[in-house]
Design an enzyme around this catalytic site. Structure first.
Site, PDB file in Angstrom:
ATOM      1  N   PHE A 182     -28.524 -18.286 -54.302  1.00 43.08           N
ATOM      2  CA  PHE A 182     -27.510 -19.137 -53.668  1.00 43.08           C
ATOM      3  C   PHE A 182     -27.951 -20.602 -53.719  1.00 43.08           C
ATOM      4  O   PHE A 182     -29.123 -20.893 -53.562  1.00 43.08           O
ATOM      5  CB  PHE A 182     -27.362 -18.753 -52.194  1.00 43.08           C
ATOM      6  N   GLY A 183     -26.995 -21.490 -53.908  1.00 41.94           N
ATOM      7  CA  GLY A 183     -27.297 -22.911 -53.735  1.00 41.94           C
ATOM      8  C   GLY A 183     -26.885 -23.777 -54.905  1.00 41.94           C
ATOM      9  O   GLY A 183     -26.920 -23.347 -56.061  1.00 41.94           O
ATOM     10  N   HIS A 216     -32.124 -25.050 -58.126  1.00 36.69           N
ATOM     11  CA  HIS A 216     -32.719 -23.847 -58.725  1.00 36.69           C
ATOM     12  C   HIS A 216     -32.903 -24.105 -60.207  1.00 36.69           C
ATOM     13  O   HIS A 216     -32.156 -24.882 -60.807  1.00 36.69           O
ATOM     14  CB  HIS A 216     -31.807 -22.636 -58.514  1.00 36.69           C
ATOM     15  N   ASN A 229     -24.514 -20.425 -50.192  1.00 39.33           N
ATOM     16  CA  ASN A 229     -24.419 -19.788 -48.899  1.00 39.33           C
ATOM     17  C   ASN A 229     -24.437 -20.828 -47.793  1.00 39.33           C
ATOM     18  O   ASN A 229     -25.410 -21.575 -47.700  1.00 39.33           O
ATOM     19  CB  ASN A 229     -25.619 -18.836 -48.730  1.00 39.33           C
ATOM     20  N   HIS A 252     -24.150 -26.908 -42.340  1.00 41.10           N
ATOM     21  CA  HIS A 252     -23.135 -26.502 -43.332  1.00 41.10           C
ATOM     22  C   HIS A 252     -22.056 -25.524 -42.840  1.00 41.10           C
ATOM     23  O   HIS A 252     -21.955 -24.411 -43.332  1.00 41.10           O
ATOM     24  CB  HIS A 252     -23.803 -25.939 -44.589  1.00 41.10           C
ATOM     25  N   ASP A 265     -26.941 -30.149 -48.354  1.00 42.70           N
ATOM     26  CA  ASP A 265     -27.540 -28.840 -48.644  1.00 42.70           C
ATOM     27  C   ASP A 265     -27.977 -28.778 -50.114  1.00 42.70           C
ATOM     28  O   ASP A 265     -27.777 -27.768 -50.797  1.00 42.70           O
ATOM     29  CB  ASP A 265     -26.588 -27.678 -48.315  1.00 42.70           C
ATOM     30  N   HIS A 277     -30.108 -32.654 -44.843  1.00 40.62           N
ATOM     31  CA  HIS A 277     -30.214 -31.259 -45.278  1.00 40.62           C
ATOM     32  C   HIS A 277     -30.467 -31.153 -46.773  1.00 40.62           C
ATOM     33  O   HIS A 277     -29.536 -31.015 -47.564  1.00 40.62           O
ATOM     34  CB  HIS A 277     -28.935 -30.508 -44.899  1.00 40.62           C
TER      35      HIS A 277
HETATM   36  O1  DOR Z   1     -26.999 -21.897 -50.720  1.00 46.94           O
HETATM   37  C1  DOR Z   1     -28.016 -22.025 -50.051  1.00 46.94           C
HETATM   38  N1  DOR Z   1     -29.201 -22.326 -50.614  1.00 46.94           N
HETATM   39  N2  DOR Z   1     -27.929 -21.828 -48.745  1.00 46.94           N
HETATM   40  C2  DOR Z   1     -29.020 -21.810 -47.963  1.00 46.94           C
HETATM   41  O2  DOR Z   1     -28.882 -21.664 -46.798  1.00 46.94           O
HETATM   42  C3  DOR Z   1     -30.364 -21.954 -48.545  1.00 46.94           C
HETATM   43  C4  DOR Z   1     -30.322 -22.675 -49.817  1.00 46.94           C
HETATM   44  C5  DOR Z   1     -31.584 -22.557 -50.597  1.00 46.94           C
HETATM   45  O3  DOR Z   1     -32.673 -22.742 -50.038  1.00 46.94           O
HETATM   46  O4  DOR Z   1     -31.505 -22.328 -51.811  1.00 46.94           O
HETATM   47 ZN    ZN Z   2     -28.495 -22.998 -44.867  1.00 47.35          ZN
END
Ligand code: DOR
Ligand code: ZN
Length: 428
Positions: free
Chosen positions: A325-326, A311, A280, A232, A307, A60
């Protein structure tokens, strides 16, 4: 002939129930011999004091190419994977364009071949444009080499659509990876919903946003078949439901991220609203975190996945509500789980190898991976269980820096990553 001997490491391979000190002979990219002592002439690397295992697999990751190369690309993501000890990575389809057709899959595979660092397994979208309306071409995508289908990043909202997808999943023997979230509950939420979100003045995402979808989809899988893998999972409730379904023999599995295993919602406050705590699904309560840890140890959870969601710093450097998110994970997953689970003996080394290599390989039918059997491809990870380092994202190979683990002092780091018999990275 290209020969290499790895000497004197503790070799751990649960696929053959091996856990002993020994040597490995690699010839032309293949493992040809695993033995107590190999006395042959070849280039030899001394690995005394290190632990050698089948190459680690992350199912992932988001490598952002094509379309968002300012966040990460297939090359920088691959370099991050190598440094993290990973030899194989699944890349998610939420790029631009979305990978929802064979040509997109071919692009990723061709680039991966050119880059020639880690093995990259494309995950294609489940629905065209990830819009949840029209199925992608399961058969053609499978022929092109996808290992699974997923609209990860967004949930599959329409249960009738998912029902069809599951029937095709069954027919084509292709796993579906589900990102479980009912948007009507999560709405504009940015962290776990509870007393803390209220006190911090941030909108919440309740655990039921995930749990209601997990329960729905377990029911769909039970009625219509298919191979379901839950991405996740973040809550105790999701885990309990999945564990029960597994016990009843349903063809379902699940993964957990290092951050959901080691952090709680409290870090949103502790790190002063740092957007590196925003992902997320969100970090949840201590009770959730502890249940997930137990589930990983006892086998209710199948494996760990990162995951890895890079960014750009400019995108994260905004108010909490507006940040994407991420967080990234490839360069910290191994030392985090080693330091917090293996070192304190909550988890055996053998279980560690299961959850980072053997189980993902078996679940997704990655032939010849997740094992050190003779005559399989030589994908190998070497860990130094005594190496101590402080997490420093500024030195990461990833283009991104969005991690809440900056400054963590951890023991147990990867020191060598071998893919197809070639040493692709080392820090010895
Ligand atoms: O935190 C997240 N970032 N959750 C996700 O499901 C997608 C991911 C992203 O692509 O940035
Ligand atoms: Zn996800």
């Amino acid at each position: 002939m290209n020969r290499l001997i790895l000497k004197g490491a503790r070799i751990v391979d649960p696929s053959q129930e091996i856990d002993s000190i020994g040597d490995i002979l690699i010839e032309d990219g293949q493992i040809v011999k695993v033995a107590k002592e190999i006395m042959e002439t070849a280039e030899t690397i001394d690995l005394q004091g290190k632990i050698l295992m089948p190459g680690l697999i992350d199912t992932h990751s988001h490598f952002r190419e094509p379309g968002f190369e300012h966040k990460e690309d297939l090359e920088s993501g691959s370099l991050a994977a190598l440094r993290g000890g990973y030899t194989s990575v699944f890349v998610m389809a939420n790029t631009d364009p979305i990978i929802d057709n064979p040509a997109g899959v071919r692009y990723i595979k061709d680039r991966a071949r050119e880059i020639d660092l880690v093995r990259i397994f494309p995950v294609a979208a489940l629905s065209k444009g990830m819009a949840g309306k029209e199925l992608t071409e399961f058969g053609a995508l499978k022929k092109e080499g996808v290992v699974a289908l997923s609209d990860d990043g967004v949930p599959v909202e329409n249960p009738q659509f998912l029902r069809l997808a599951l029937m095709y999943s069954e027919y084509f023997d292709l796993p579906v990876i589900l990102h479980e979230e009912d948007k009507r509950f999560s709405g504009k939420g940015v962290m776990h919903e509870g007393e803390l979100s209220m006190r911090l003045g941030l909108r919440g995402i309740p655990a039921v946003a995930e749990e209601t979808m997990v329960l729905r989809d377990l029911l769909l899988q039970k009625n219509y078949g298919g191979i379901v893998h839950f991405a996740h999972i973040s809550s105790r409730g999701s885990l309990r439901a999945i564990a029960e379904a597994k016990k009843a023999g349903q063809r379902v599995s699940c993964e957990v991220t290092p951050h959901h295993l080691l952090l709680t919602e409290e870090v949103v406050k502790e790190l002063n609203y740092s957007t590196d705590t925003k992902m997320n699904p969100p970090l949840r309560t201590r009770e959730d975190m502890e249940a997930l840890g137990e589930g990983l140890i006892n086998g209710e959870i199948d494996f760990v996945a990162t995951d890895h969601a890079p960014h750009h710093p400019d995108e994260k450097d905004v108010e909490y509500d507006f940040a994407p998110f991420g967080i990234i994970g490839l360069e910290t997953a191994i030392p985090l789980i080693w330091d917090r689970f293996v070192k304190p003996e909550r988890m055996t080394v053998s279980r560690f190898v299961e959850v980072f290599s053997m189980r993902p390989a078996n679940l997704f039918n990655l032939d010849g991976l997740g094992t050190l059997k003779e005559n399989t491809v030589a994908d190998i990870t070497v860990i130094d269980p005594d190496r101590f380092k402080v997490v420093n994202p500024d030195a990461f190979a990833s283009k991104a820096r969005n991690t809440p683990f900056r400054g963590f002092g951890l023991t147990g780091w990867p020191v060598m990553t071998i893919v197809g018999g070639k040493i692709k990275w080392q820090d010895m």
